[in-house]
Design an enzyme around this catalytic site. Structure first.
Site, PDB file in Angstrom:
ATOM      1  N   GLU A   3       0.873  -1.165   0.000  1.00  0.00           N
ATOM      2  CA  GLU A   3       0.000   0.000   0.000  1.00  0.00           C
ATOM      3  C   GLU A   3       0.918   1.226   0.000  1.00  0.00           C
ATOM      4  O   GLU A   3       2.108   1.093  -0.245  1.00  0.00           O
ATOM      5  CB  GLU A   3      -0.936  -0.046   1.225  1.00  0.00           C
ATOM      6  N   ARG A 123       1.695 -13.237  -8.198  1.00  0.00           N
ATOM      7  CA  ARG A 123       0.291 -13.372  -8.620  1.00  0.00           C
ATOM      8  C   ARG A 123      -0.049 -12.571  -9.876  1.00  0.00           C
ATOM      9  O   ARG A 123      -1.164 -12.656 -10.372  1.00  0.00           O
ATOM     10  CB  ARG A 123      -0.626 -12.954  -7.465  1.00  0.00           C
ATOM     11  N   ARG A 172     -21.760   9.980   0.213  1.00  0.00           N
ATOM     12  CA  ARG A 172     -21.603   8.550  -0.090  1.00  0.00           C
ATOM     13  C   ARG A 172     -22.572   7.700   0.703  1.00  0.00           C
ATOM     14  O   ARG A 172     -22.592   7.768   1.920  1.00  0.00           O
ATOM     15  CB  ARG A 172     -20.203   8.099   0.301  1.00  0.00           C
ATOM     16  N   ARG A 282     -12.612  -9.967   0.595  1.00  0.00           N
ATOM     17  CA  ARG A 282     -11.411  -9.891   1.422  1.00  0.00           C
ATOM     18  C   ARG A 282     -11.828  -9.909   2.875  1.00  0.00           C
ATOM     19  O   ARG A 282     -13.006  -9.979   3.196  1.00  0.00           O
ATOM     20  CB  ARG A 282     -10.595  -8.644   1.096  1.00  0.00           C
TER      21      ARG A 282
END
Length: 294
Positions: A3, A123, A172, A282
């Site tokens: 990240e 991956r 939102r 996740r």
DNA sequence: AAGTAATCCTGATCGC
DNA sequence: TGCGATCAGGATTACT
């Protein structure tokens, strides 16, 4: 999972080694690592060979190396790197190979001599690409790759607009974790630091973004910055040797996590056992006592 | 239009 | 020893 802090560690590590270096040769071992490049691998090799790297830049989780000179379309360009889930950029001498290297770039640096960049990615969610650079909307003197143009500035960027972030949050209807992971709203945050920031701000991951008070939103953004800065100061977070910094040393601070991966362990604040729930394909880790849905 | 789900992708690890 | 199941999730695309 790389990240913002992990990518920044890579950028800072690469910068002195690649600035002023010339690309001598490229080997593409797996074309899937060029998925985001507009053209075949031969085109990638042709465009990059012989170019000189000018600097190392980053926004959110995107990293790019601006190139001197111009491409065939006469505009400024950069080598854009995204590490995806498992990508690494390893700075090596010309004799060192790494398992799972998908792309190898040989450099010649005026001071450091011959170098090798191994782009390693188990991956293959990560990628490299040659992309054109274009002015940013809010600060035209600053150039970013076209693939990066649509994402928001990250919260460590001095031009990040706090007020705009609060306003968009208040409109939102989705959960706050979804919002934190939306790179067009705020960039650089992934699953680990989303969970850590929400734990620090005592907010449930499914709390609707619009329902947060302005004070709570301010607290959350402050905690996001603290969590990112702390991780950055400690060289990033590493799991299963998936993340390795640019010199090949593994990041090391996973033991300091309060929520992520801590399911079954007591919350460091109140002792309640941390829970893991499945969300957006996740895991979400949180303290059911400190982080109540309201 | 905004919000959500599906898709990509593999090798280390584990249980039998 | 071998083999299949399991697991990790960032960004983009495709839907509703």
């Amino acid at each position: 999972m790389p990240e913002l802090p992990e990518v920044e560690v890579v950028r800072a590590g690469l910068e002195p080694a690649v600035t002023g270096a010339r690309v001598e040769a490229i080997t593409v071992f797996d074309q899937r690592s060029l998925r985001r490049h507009d053209g075949p691998s031969e085109d990638f090799v042709d465009q990059l060979t012989g170019r000189t790297i000018v600097s190392a830049e980053r926004r959110g989780k995107f990293l790019w190396l601006p190139l001197a000179g111009h491409g065939l379309d006469a505009g400024p360009q950069a080598l854009v790197v995204h590490l995806g889930m498992s990508g690494q950029v390893l700075l090596r001498d010309r004799a060192t190979d790494d398992n799972l290297t998908r792309i190898r770039i040989e450099l010649e640096h005026v001071d450091h001599g011959p170098l090798r960049l191994n782009f390693v990615d188990q991956r293959i969610f990560g990628s490299m690409a040659i992309d054109s650079l274009a002015p940013t909307v809010d600060h035209p003197e600053q150039l970013v790759p076209s693939a990066v143009a649509h994402i928001a500035r990250d919260p460590l960027d001095e031009r990040f607009d706090d007020r705009l972030f609060y306003e968009r949050l208040s409109r939102r209807n989705s959960g706050i974790k979804r919002a934190l992971l939306d790179q067009t709203l705020i960039s650089g945050i992934g699953n680990i630091y989303a969970d850590e920031s929400l734990w620090a701000a005592r907010i449930h991951y499914e709390q609707s973004a619009a329902s947060l008070s302005r004070a709570k939103a301010r607290l959350l953004l402050a905690e996001v910055r603290l969590v990112l800065a702390k991780a950055l100061g400690e060289g990033g977070t590493s799991f299963d040797a998936q993340y390795v910094n640019v010199n090949g040393a593994s990041g090391y601070f996973s033991h300091s996590l309060n929520a992520y991966g801590q399911q079954g362990n007591p919350c460091p604040r109140c002792g309640t056992l941390i829970v893991r729930e499945s969300f957006m394909n996740r895991g979400s880790h949180f303290c059911p006592k400190c982080q109540r849905l309201r």
